[in-house]
Design an enzyme around this catalytic site. Structure first.
Site, PDB file in Angstrom:
ATOM      1  CB  CYS A   1      54.727  59.417 -74.963  1.00  8.02           C
ATOM      2  SG  CYS A   1      55.855  60.038 -73.724  1.00  8.02           S
TER       3      CYS A   1
ATOM      4  CB  CYS B   1      59.563  59.429 -74.077  1.00  7.22           C
ATOM      5  SG  CYS B   1      58.694  57.855 -74.048  1.00  7.22           S
TER       6      CYS B   1
ATOM      7  N   GLY C   1      62.546  65.396 -41.613  1.00  4.69           N
ATOM      8  CA  GLY C   1      63.831  64.805 -41.939  1.00  4.69           C
ATOM      9  C   GLY C   1      64.430  63.950 -40.841  1.00  4.69           C
TER      10      GLY C   1
ATOM     11  CB  CYS D   1      54.702  56.743 -70.991  1.00  5.54           C
ATOM     12  SG  CYS D   1      55.506  56.488 -72.576  1.00  5.54           S
TER      13      CYS D   1
ATOM     14  CB  CYS E   1      58.069  57.792 -69.897  1.00  9.30           C
ATOM     15  SG  CYS E   1      57.794  59.284 -70.823  1.00  9.30           S
TER      16      CYS E   1
END
Lengths: 283, 265
Positions: free
Chosen positions: A244, A241, A32, A272, A266
């Site tokens: 899909c 979606c 970080g 997808c 998606c």
């Protein structure tokens, strides 16, 4: 595929790659923490992923397979051109399938498919400093990181709740890495934040213009900042979606005409396509 | 019944010995020493350029003095030199046990953050993580400094000068500090707003038992609010004593001049 002989492997010279790898090692050692590095001019404009490209160039090897996504999609200009760039300068295999890739460079998304220990995810970062908009002085923000003075980060979330009634930050949602450094996870939707926590894959972040590199090593604890009475929540979608039928994935809104027609699909195009291929063809 | 001696009676809250600050060959302040006791308000007066603000910045750790020691009695009763502690400790002290009220509220507030966020920042900095509690505390403090509670979500740049100054005070006092530094808190405000702010400050100081060090060039402000007075000129303290005593019977020629130059309406 052949490498253009006029370029060194993966475009950057060996000394530069070595310098970047040193920054990466330091970043991994201090999860970080933003490590300054001598970012180079790249043959693309700032904001197009110059940081991510340099990190990818420093970690990629001839045996690697590269996938590049932009907002989850494999077929946008940015993704296609960076894939083409490494195919030309490093001669590596490229793919759009998440599970086949060993190095994935990404802008604004983490793939839906869980990543494995053999994969490295490289983020393109526009602004690495999470405290920037609250404290513009770089000298001061560095001091705040050093002394763990992170109260101000909650002021931003407080402002969200005061103004909107809930935490309205939806992307670049600040996280606390390994209980020490507050980090900007790059502008990924907060939907993807839980995938940072305890990830199996190594995550590297490169900010080219800002000349910073940082990292989340595998299996590192990543906490999302929040309030006790306003806990962190990810976005949820009311519909699957439209292409899909997947649920529990991040969706993009696509405007389909100028009379208000729209669909939600998606954002991860590889996911997808895979879902659609698995489904039997509909009549 | 004999009064039981508490620690408060035995050691000062702040002990200042031989503070000097030079800017190259120029003098900011020279060889200033005093003790500040709990609950005491000390005013530092003097003309512009006499070193008042330099001294205040040295005392509050915002500026490192060229020479001298500032010791502060921590909550555990230990006297600690503020320049011998680590920067992390000093900054923690400055945002919990101390307050600093700037002359210009813009320096002390976050102008792009709502009033509630401004008051809540110190709480969040010391680990408050409950939105409801923070907001409740902010509302409470707005009321105490006489800002309407429905202004809690407004930004300070929509506030008047007097309101900003009161907000700055609320922001500083929310963590219950024991010592507050004030740099000309009332200058730049009109007279009636000044009077109201002074009234408020005096009330808060006595109610919370605060100690305060107040820099001002306005003798009337010093008279109203402070117990003790230090007169500075050219970086040196030339007279010190109880406020009424110094103002009614100044000894040094400069203090006499200062007192006599105040316009009487």
């Amino acid at each position: 595929m052949t490498t253009e002989t006029t370029y060194n492997f993966a475009y950057l010279d060996e000394q530069t790659k070595r310098m970047i790898r040193r920054a990466l090692l330091k970043g991994i050692a201090i999860p970080g923490y933003q490590v300054p590095f001598a970012s180079r001019e790249m043959p693309m404009p700032y904001g197009w992923g110059t940081g991510g490209v340099q990190v990818t160039a420093a970690v990629i090897g001839p045996d690697d397979t590269l996938k590049v996504i932009d907002q989850g999609s494999d077929d946008t200009t940015n993704a296609v051109s960076i894939r083409g760039f490494f195919a030309r300068t490093a001669g590596v295999e490229t793919t759009t399938r998440t599970e086949d890739a060993t190095v994935i460079q990404t802008r604004h998304r983490i793939p839906e498919k869980p990543l494995t220990e053999d994969q490295v995810l490289v983020f393109q970062v526009p602004i690495p400093e999470p405290l920037r908009f609250l404290e513009p002085r770089e000298t001061e923000t560095r001091k705040m990181h050093a002394l763990e003075e992170y109260g101000i980060m909650h002021v931003k979330l407080y402002e969200d709740i005061a103004r909107h009634g809930h935490i309205a930050t939806t992307y670049a949602y600040p996280v606390l890495v390994d209980g020490r450094y507050v980090m900007d996870p790059s502008p990924i939707p907060k939907f993807d934040n839980p995938k940072l926590n305890g990830s199996d894959a190594l995550m590297l972040f490169g900010a080219g213009r800002e000349q910073r590199i940082y990292a989340i090593p595998p299996h590192t604890r990543v906490d999302n900042l929040d309030f006790e009475d306003h806990p962190f929540e990810v976005q949820s979608f009311s519909q699957p979606c439209a292409l899909c039928g997947s649920t529990g994935v991040y969706l993009d809104e696509i405007i389909t005409d100028d009379t208000g027609g729209r669909m939600f699909v998606c954002s991860d195009s590889a996911h997808c396509e895979e879902q659609r291929a698995m489904k039997p063809a509909e009549a | 019944m004999p009064h039981a001696a508490t620690q408060d009676d035995e050691t000062p809250l702040l002990r200042v010995s031989g503070i000097s600050r030079f800017y190259g060959s120029r003098t900011g302040c020279r060889d200033v020493s005093f003790d500040l006791w709990p609950g005491e308000v000390l005013a530092i007066v003097g003309e512009s350029g006499s070193g008042k603000t330099t001294l205040l910045n040295c005392l509050s750790g915002r500026l490192t003095p060229t020479a001298g020691v500032v010791e502060y009695r921590m909550r555990d009763g230990q006297m600690r030199g503020i320049f011998s502690m680590s920067e992390a400790e000093r900054r923690f002290l400055a945002r919990t046990d101390w307050g600093f009220v700037h002359q210009d509220a813009r320096d002390g507030l976050r102008m792009t953050v709502s009033a509630g966020g401004n008051v809540g920042e110190r709480l969040m900095a010391v680990g408050a993580r409950n939105y409801g509690t923070i907001r409740g505390e902010a509302l409470d403090w707005l009321e105490r400094v006489e800002i309407a509670q429905d202004r809690i979500d407004d930004r300070p740049d929509t506030f008047s000068g007097g309101m900003r100054q009161r907000l700055q005070i609320a922001r500083n006092l929310v963590t219950g500090p024991r010592l507050v530094f004030m740099d000309e808190p009332t200058s730049g405000l009109d007279v009636s707003v000044q009077a109201r702010l002074l009234d408020l400050l005096r009330g808060l100081v006595s109610e919370l038992g605060l100690s305060a060090i107040l820099v001002t060039h306005d003798l009337a402000v010093a008279r109203l609010i402070s117990h003790r007075l230090m007169v500075m000129r050219q970086g040196e303290v030339i007279e010190t004593g109880l406020t009424d005593q110094v103002l009614d019977d100044p000894h040094s020629a400069y203090a006499q001049l200062l007192v006599s130059s105040v316009l009487q309406p």
